[in-house]
Each structure stands twice: as structure tokens, then as C-alpha cells.
Design a protein around this motif. Structure first.
Motif, PDB file in Angstrom:
ATOM      1  N   CYS A 124      53.664   7.955  41.344  1.00  0.00           N
ATOM      2  CA  CYS A 124      54.213   6.869  42.145  1.00  0.00           C
ATOM      3  C   CYS A 124      54.664   7.407  43.499  1.00  0.00           C
ATOM      4  N   ARG A 125      55.395   8.500  43.477  1.00  0.00           N
ATOM      5  CA  ARG A 125      55.849   9.146  44.708  1.00  0.00           C
ATOM      6  C   ARG A 125      55.797  10.666  44.532  1.00  0.00           C
ATOM      7  N   ILE A 126      55.495  11.351  45.621  1.00  0.00           N
ATOM      8  CA  ILE A 126      55.612  12.804  45.684  1.00  0.00           C
ATOM      9  C   ILE A 126      56.690  13.117  46.716  1.00  0.00           C
ATOM     10  N   ILE A 127      57.666  13.890  46.303  1.00  0.00           N
ATOM     11  CA  ILE A 127      58.769  14.274  47.187  1.00  0.00           C
ATOM     12  C   ILE A 127      58.494  15.667  47.738  1.00  0.00           C
ATOM     13  N   ALA A 128      58.618  15.821  49.048  1.00  0.00           N
ATOM     14  CA  ALA A 128      58.536  17.132  49.706  1.00  0.00           C
ATOM     15  C   ALA A 128      59.923  17.484  50.224  1.00  0.00           C
ATOM     16  N   VAL A 129      60.268  18.767  50.172  1.00  0.00           N
ATOM     17  CA  VAL A 129      61.627  19.169  50.551  1.00  0.00           C
ATOM     18  C   VAL A 129      61.762  19.487  52.033  1.00  0.00           C
ATOM     19  N   SER A 130      60.682  19.306  52.794  1.00  0.00           N
ATOM     20  CA  SER A 130      60.748  19.461  54.246  1.00  0.00           C
ATOM     21  C   SER A 130      59.639  18.636  54.875  1.00  0.00           C
ATOM     22  N   LYS A 131      59.789  18.348  56.168  1.00  0.00           N
ATOM     23  CA  LYS A 131      58.776  17.573  56.885  1.00  0.00           C
ATOM     24  C   LYS A 131      57.460  18.342  56.971  1.00  0.00           C
ATOM     25  N   ALA A 132      57.565  19.654  57.194  1.00  0.00           N
ATOM     26  CA  ALA A 132      56.350  20.468  57.300  1.00  0.00           C
ATOM     27  C   ALA A 132      55.577  20.471  55.988  1.00  0.00           C
ATOM     28  N   LEU A 133      56.292  20.553  54.879  1.00  0.00           N
ATOM     29  CA  LEU A 133      55.641  20.530  53.576  1.00  0.00           C
ATOM     30  C   LEU A 133      55.000  19.160  53.318  1.00  0.00           C
ATOM     31  N   ALA A 134      55.681  18.092  53.704  1.00  0.00           N
ATOM     32  CA  ALA A 134      55.120  16.747  53.540  1.00  0.00           C
ATOM     33  C   ALA A 134      53.818  16.604  54.314  1.00  0.00           C
ATOM     34  N   ALA A 135      53.802  17.147  55.530  1.00  0.00           N
ATOM     35  CA  ALA A 135      52.590  17.083  56.347  1.00  0.00           C
ATOM     36  C   ALA A 135      51.457  17.877  55.710  1.00  0.00           C
ATOM     37  N   ASP A 136      51.785  19.011  55.086  1.00  0.00           N
ATOM     38  CA  ASP A 136      50.762  19.834  54.452  1.00  0.00           C
ATOM     39  C   ASP A 136      50.207  19.154  53.197  1.00  0.00           C
ATOM     40  N   ILE A 137      51.066  18.470  52.449  1.00  0.00           N
ATOM     41  CA  ILE A 137      50.612  17.725  51.276  1.00  0.00           C
ATOM     42  C   ILE A 137      49.677  16.594  51.710  1.00  0.00           C
ATOM     43  N   GLY A 138      50.104  15.849  52.715  1.00  0.00           N
ATOM     44  CA  GLY A 138      49.221  14.884  53.358  1.00  0.00           C
ATOM     45  C   GLY A 138      48.964  13.586  52.630  1.00  0.00           C
ATOM     46  N   HIS A 139      49.637  13.327  51.520  1.00  0.00           N
ATOM     47  CA  HIS A 139      49.402  12.089  50.776  1.00  0.00           C
ATOM     48  C   HIS A 139      50.245  10.947  51.364  1.00  0.00           C
ATOM     49  N   LYS A 140      49.743   9.738  51.272  1.00  0.00           N
ATOM     50  CA  LYS A 140      50.450   8.580  51.811  1.00  0.00           C
ATOM     51  C   LYS A 140      51.727   8.280  51.033  1.00  0.00           C
ATOM     52  N   ASN A 141      51.758   8.650  49.776  1.00  0.00           N
ATOM     53  CA  ASN A 141      52.930   8.342  48.950  1.00  0.00           C
ATOM     54  C   ASN A 141      53.955   9.468  48.935  1.00  0.00           C
ATOM     55  N   THR A 142      53.896  10.345  49.948  1.00  0.00           N
ATOM     56  CA  THR A 142      54.834  11.471  50.037  1.00  0.00           C
ATOM     57  C   THR A 142      56.058  11.090  50.859  1.00  0.00           C
ATOM     58  N   GLU A 143      57.243  11.421  50.359  1.00  0.00           N
ATOM     59  CA  GLU A 143      58.488  11.186  51.080  1.00  0.00           C
ATOM     60  C   GLU A 143      59.270  12.496  51.165  1.00  0.00           C
ATOM     61  N   VAL A 144      60.022  12.650  52.238  1.00  0.00           N
ATOM     62  CA  VAL A 144      60.847  13.836  52.430  1.00  0.00           C
ATOM     63  C   VAL A 144      62.252  13.564  51.905  1.00  0.00           C
ATOM     64  N   VAL A 145      62.693  14.416  51.000  1.00  0.00           N
ATOM     65  CA  VAL A 145      64.084  14.420  50.559  1.00  0.00           C
ATOM     66  C   VAL A 145      64.552  15.871  50.629  1.00  0.00           C
ATOM     67  N   TYR A 146      65.420  16.157  51.571  1.00  0.00           N
ATOM     68  CA  TYR A 146      65.932  17.519  51.696  1.00  0.00           C
ATOM     69  C   TYR A 146      66.763  17.884  50.467  1.00  0.00           C
ATOM     70  N   ASN A 147      66.659  19.127  50.043  1.00  0.00           N
ATOM     71  CA  ASN A 147      67.562  19.614  49.002  1.00  0.00           C
ATOM     72  C   ASN A 147      68.994  19.543  49.524  1.00  0.00           C
ATOM     73  N   GLY A 148      69.894  19.172  48.661  1.00  0.00           N
ATOM     74  CA  GLY A 148      71.292  19.065  49.062  1.00  0.00           C
ATOM     75  C   GLY A 148      72.133  20.182  48.486  1.00  0.00           C
ATOM     76  N   LEU A 149      73.191  20.515  49.186  1.00  0.00           N
ATOM     77  CA  LEU A 149      74.090  21.576  48.737  1.00  0.00           C
ATOM     78  C   LEU A 149      75.512  21.058  48.698  1.00  0.00           C
ATOM     79  N   ALA A 150      76.251  21.523  47.711  1.00  0.00           N
ATOM     80  CA  ALA A 150      77.683  21.259  47.699  1.00  0.00           C
ATOM     81  C   ALA A 150      78.333  22.117  48.774  1.00  0.00           C
TER      82      ALA A 150
END
Length: 336
Positions: A124-150
Motif C-alpha cells: 500500500c505504501r513504502i516509507i523511505a527514511v530520507s528524501k534521497a532514498l525516496a528518490a532512489d526507490i522511485g515508486h509513486k506510493n513512496t512517502e518520506v517519514v524521518y526516523n524520530g529520536l527522543a
């Protein structure tokens, strides 16, 4: 929601992905979702009591019939709203079994650059942890969600550092593997002043020790080994340096910005998405990189104030959990 997080990392070591998965599980559970984490027993140690842990033998191949059957059984018995793979191995397993679980909404988070990525049609969705990685994956259903830190909790140093270290003191953090570029950093530091602390362990330990000795930098480059007090080390250092050749998401960079430290980095995500180009080195030229490390750290601190503000807004644990839930909701509403 009823959510299954699937992670199939081998071995006992805990890296960024393993940390992320457990923190995501705990955060989702704290928000009232039913969460199950299926993973190696070694990567369930930080789960909260409200997260259901299911142990899998992650040493098995992604093509193992026993592993595939185990995952299918977990999914069919759990009646999950979302099954979320963490990493390329878990994603590959879900892709293989997807024809048998067609009613299940599948999500995959990819944490690093690969030669091949999951098929778009399986998820349904592929999550990439950076914009550069999302661009490399290249799928339309890819969204960027940065890893979060406490927000890091700073305590005292667990081990004393050598006295009278020459300033500025730069800190580098990560596993001692070629991808982290510590050999390049040690080479570059021959042309820089101050002290370089490298915190981490790994297979390159001996070769890096030999490199420090062969370049006569025993008094200025110190390999600290594995440390559990990285926040305290960052508090002590004048600045943090990222020398990686490749990264999907640099946890050390994120930790440094959230700790309020100035950073110099090579051209890797997420440094190149948060820092002005003045603070990003391209080309792996030791002398040029060393020149960047001669910058006044107080001036760097002031110049990177906008980057730190962006990090506080984008790289928090709460922001990551909220954005991930948003991805889940999109899947569920899209397929109703």
C-alpha cells in the motif's frame, strides 16, 4: 488499529533500524494501538510490556519455507489492520507471501540504499527514511517519514577521557565499517588541528588503529570503542563530524542537531537535507574536508541555528509516530 511490525535483522547487534522498530512499537502502543512485534529475540529487549512480542528465527533465509509459513501464520491469526515490514528482508518476505494475504494492508520501511527495492504493487505504501532514498526507490506510493529520536538524556561520561585534549574536539560515532568512512576521516585529520574522538566498534577496528599509528596521529585521533554514553560525549565535544560514504539515515547527525552541536558532514542523507551546502563536503578529498574542520565551532553553531530548529520540528519521536499513523490511515481509507 491492530498493527504488526515485522523485522528480520540477524545477530545480536542493535543498530538504527532495530532501535527505530522498538521505539515505534512502544510509541504506537502508548497512543492506544494494539501492537505486535515479530522479530528476533535479541531485538525485543526494549519493548514495553504493552507490546506483544512474537519471536522469529531471523537467521533463516528470506526464502525459507519455515520462515514464510511462520509469518503467514502470525498474520492470519492476528487479524491485523496493518502489517509493517522494517527493512528490506522483512519487505521481501511480505512481498513473497502477499498473494496469500491479499486482504491485509502492507507497508514497508526501507532504511538504506539497495540495488533493488520492494515491488510497488505488493505494498500500500513504502516509507523511505530520507528524501534521497525516496528518490532512489522511485515508486509513486513512496512517502518520506524521518526516523524520530527522543530528546537525549545527558548523564556523566561512563569512562574518563584523556586529559588536556587539544581543541577543537570533534566526535564521530558509528560502527567501524567501510560505509562510515572513518578511514577517510583519519586521513583527512592529518591536515586538521585539534582532537578526533571516534566512538564505535566493528570489523575495521584493527585496520583503523594501524592507520592512526602509520599516520603518527596517536595523540590526536582516539578510538574509544563501543560507548553507551554518546549523549555525554556529544555534550563534551565541540562539534560532530559525519564522514559516511553512504547512509539511508544518519542517526549520529540527527542526534548531534538535537543535542545542539555544530556538524560537518559528507554528502549523505539526512545531513544534505538539513544543512546548508557550505557544511557538506562532496568528493572525498582529504585536505578539503580537513579545511572544513578548521572552521570556528562557535561560528558554526550560530550559522546552523535554522538546521537545529528544523531538526526539533522534524526529527522528534512524536513527529515520526504521528506521520507513520498518517500513512496507516491513508492505507485503510484508500482500501475501504
Amino acid at each position: 488499529m491492530n498493527i504488526l511490525l515485522l523485522m528480520l535483522s540477524k545477530g545480536e547487534g542493535t543498530g538504527g533500524m532495530e532501535k527505530h522498530c522498538q521505539e515505534l512499537a512502544n510509541g504506537l502502543s502508548a497512543r492506544g494501538h494494539r501492537v505486535t512485534c515479530a522479530a528476533s529475540i535479541y531485538h525485543q529487549t526494549q519493548l514495553s510490556k504493552d507490546v506483544k512480542a512474537v519471536t522469529l528465527n531471523a537467521e533463516r533465509s528470506r526464502f525459507s519455507p519455515i520462515l514464510l509459513a511462520s509469518v503467514i501464520k502470525i498474520i492470519k491469526e492476528g487479524s491485523f489492520d496493518i502489517v509493517h515490514a522494517q527493512g528490506s528482508k522483512a519487505a521481501a518476505v511480505l512481498q513473497l507471501i502477499s498473494p496469500l494475504i491479499r486482504q491485509t494492508k502492507l507497508v514497508a520501511t526501507i532504511h538504506s540504499f539497495k540495488s533493488a527495492y520492494p515491488k510497488e504493487s505488493a505494498f500500500c505504501r513504502i516509507i523511505a527514511v530520507s528524501k534521497a532514498l525516496a528518490a532512489d526507490i522511485g515508486h509513486k506510493n513512496t512517502e518520506v517519514v524521518y526516523n524520530g529520536l527522543a530528546q537525549p538524556q545527558v548523564s556523566a561520561l561512563s569512562k574518563a577521557l584523556p586529559a588536556q585534549l587539544k581543541s577543537p574536539v570533534w566526535l564521530a560515532v558509528g560502527r567501524l565499517v567501510p560505509a562510515k568512512g572513518f578511514d577517510f576521516l583519519i586521513d583527512a585529520f592529518q591536515h586538521a588541528e585539534g582532537t578526533l574522538l571516534i566512538a564505535g566498534s566493528g570489523p575495521e577496528q584493527k585496520s583503523l588503529e594501524q592507520q592512526v599509528e602509520s599516520t603518527s596521529q596517536q595523540n590526536k585521533v582516539i578510538l574509544l570503542g563501543h560507548r553507551d554514553d554518546v549523549p555525554a560525549l556529544m555534550e563534551f565535544a565541540d562539534g560532530v563530524v559525519i564522514s559516511s560514504r553512504r547512509e539511508g539515515f544518519s542517526y549520529a547527525f540527527a542526534e548531534a542537531l538535537l543535542a545542539g552541536k555544530p556538524v560537518i558532514a559528507t554528502d549523505v542523507p539526512i545531513a544534505n537535507e538539513f544543512l546548508d551546502s557550505r557544511f557538506i563536503h562532496r568528493g572525498f578529498t582529504p585536505k578539503l574536508f580537513a579545511r572544513m574542520l578548521t572552521a570556528n565551532t562557535d561560528e558554526l553553531q550560530q550559522a546552523q541555528s535554522d538546521s537545529r530548529k528544523k531538526a526539533r520540528e522534524s526529527l522528534s519521536l512524536e513527529n515520526m509516530i504521528e506521520n507513520t499513523v498518517g500513512v496507516y490511515s491513508e492505507c485503510l481509507s484508500h482500501y475501504e
